[in-house]
Motif scaffolding. Structure first.
Motif, PDB file in Angstrom:
ATOM      1  N   UNK A   7      18.020 -22.818  32.335  1.00 24.16           N
ATOM      2  CA  UNK A   7      18.334 -21.506  31.760  1.00 24.16           C
ATOM      3  C   UNK A   7      18.668 -21.644  30.277  1.00 24.16           C
ATOM      4  N   UNK A   8      17.744 -22.200  29.542  1.00 28.56           N
ATOM      5  CA  UNK A   8      17.959 -22.540  28.137  1.00 28.56           C
ATOM      6  C   UNK A   8      18.445 -21.355  27.314  1.00 28.56           C
ATOM      7  N   UNK A   9      17.737 -20.253  27.398  1.00 29.89           N
ATOM      8  CA  UNK A   9      18.076 -19.074  26.597  1.00 29.89           C
ATOM      9  C   UNK A   9      19.452 -18.522  26.982  1.00 29.89           C
ATOM     10  N   UNK A  10      19.729 -18.441  28.268  1.00 29.44           N
ATOM     11  CA  UNK A  10      21.002 -17.908  28.737  1.00 29.44           C
ATOM     12  C   UNK A  10      22.163 -18.813  28.337  1.00 29.44           C
ATOM     13  N   UNK A  11      21.953 -20.121  28.383  1.00 27.38           N
ATOM     14  CA  UNK A  11      22.987 -21.052  27.940  1.00 27.38           C
ATOM     15  C   UNK A  11      23.227 -20.877  26.446  1.00 27.38           C
ATOM     16  N   UNK A  12      22.152 -20.738  25.684  1.00 29.30           N
ATOM     17  CA  UNK A  12      22.289 -20.523  24.239  1.00 29.30           C
ATOM     18  C   UNK A  12      23.090 -19.260  23.959  1.00 29.30           C
ATOM     19  N   UNK A  13      22.820 -18.197  24.687  1.00 25.47           N
ATOM     20  CA  UNK A  13      23.565 -16.944  24.513  1.00 25.47           C
ATOM     21  C   UNK A  13      25.051 -17.142  24.820  1.00 25.47           C
ATOM     22  N   UNK A  14      25.346 -17.875  25.865  1.00 29.06           N
ATOM     23  CA  UNK A  14      26.743 -18.137  26.221  1.00 29.06           C
ATOM     24  C   UNK A  14      27.440 -18.970  25.143  1.00 29.06           C
ATOM     25  N   UNK A  60      17.165 -23.323  20.968  1.00 30.40           N
ATOM     26  CA  UNK A  60      17.247 -21.912  21.346  1.00 30.40           C
ATOM     27  C   UNK A  60      18.455 -21.261  20.685  1.00 30.40           C
ATOM     28  N   UNK A  61      19.571 -21.955  20.659  1.00 30.80           N
ATOM     29  CA  UNK A  61      20.791 -21.468  20.021  1.00 30.80           C
ATOM     30  C   UNK A  61      20.525 -21.270  18.517  1.00 30.80           C
ATOM     31  N   UNK A  62      19.927 -22.264  17.895  1.00 31.91           N
ATOM     32  CA  UNK A  62      19.629 -22.195  16.458  1.00 31.91           C
ATOM     33  C   UNK A  62      18.712 -21.004  16.150  1.00 31.91           C
ATOM     34  N   UNK A  63      17.675 -20.847  16.936  1.00 40.09           N
ATOM     35  CA  UNK A  63      16.730 -19.738  16.721  1.00 40.09           C
ATOM     36  C   UNK A  63      17.396 -18.374  16.877  1.00 40.09           C
ATOM     37  N   UNK A  64      18.330 -18.281  17.810  1.00 37.69           N
ATOM     38  CA  UNK A  64      19.031 -17.025  18.017  1.00 37.69           C
ATOM     39  C   UNK A  64      19.951 -16.679  16.845  1.00 37.69           C
TER      40      UNK A  64
END
Length: 67
Positions: A7-14, A60-64
């Motif tokens: 859940x890469x994107x969801x982890x990044x959001x968290x 993913x975190x960086x991109x967000x």
């Protein structure tokens, strides 16, 4: 909602929520691993991680945050 390594994107959001001022590229993988496994919704095996999965979360975190 449970979080798993894939859940890469969801982890990044968290992580954005829990560490809003942090530059994701400055976080060592050891710290990133700890932060992910400490997330309230994280329910995967902490030992099931690979460097590639940590890198994917970091990117993913960086991109967000850089949009």
């Amino acid at each position: 909602m449970s979080l798993y390594w894939d859940d890469t994107y969801e982890i990044a959001q968290a992580l954005i929520q829990s560490h809003p001022e942090q530059d994701p590229l400055e976080v060592p993988f050891t710290t990133l691993l700890n932060w992910i496994t400490e997330l309230a919704d994280f329910n995967d095996d902490p030992n099931g991680v690979s460097e590639a999965k940590l890198e994917a979360v970091q990117m993913a975190w960086y991109e967000e945050v850089t949009g």
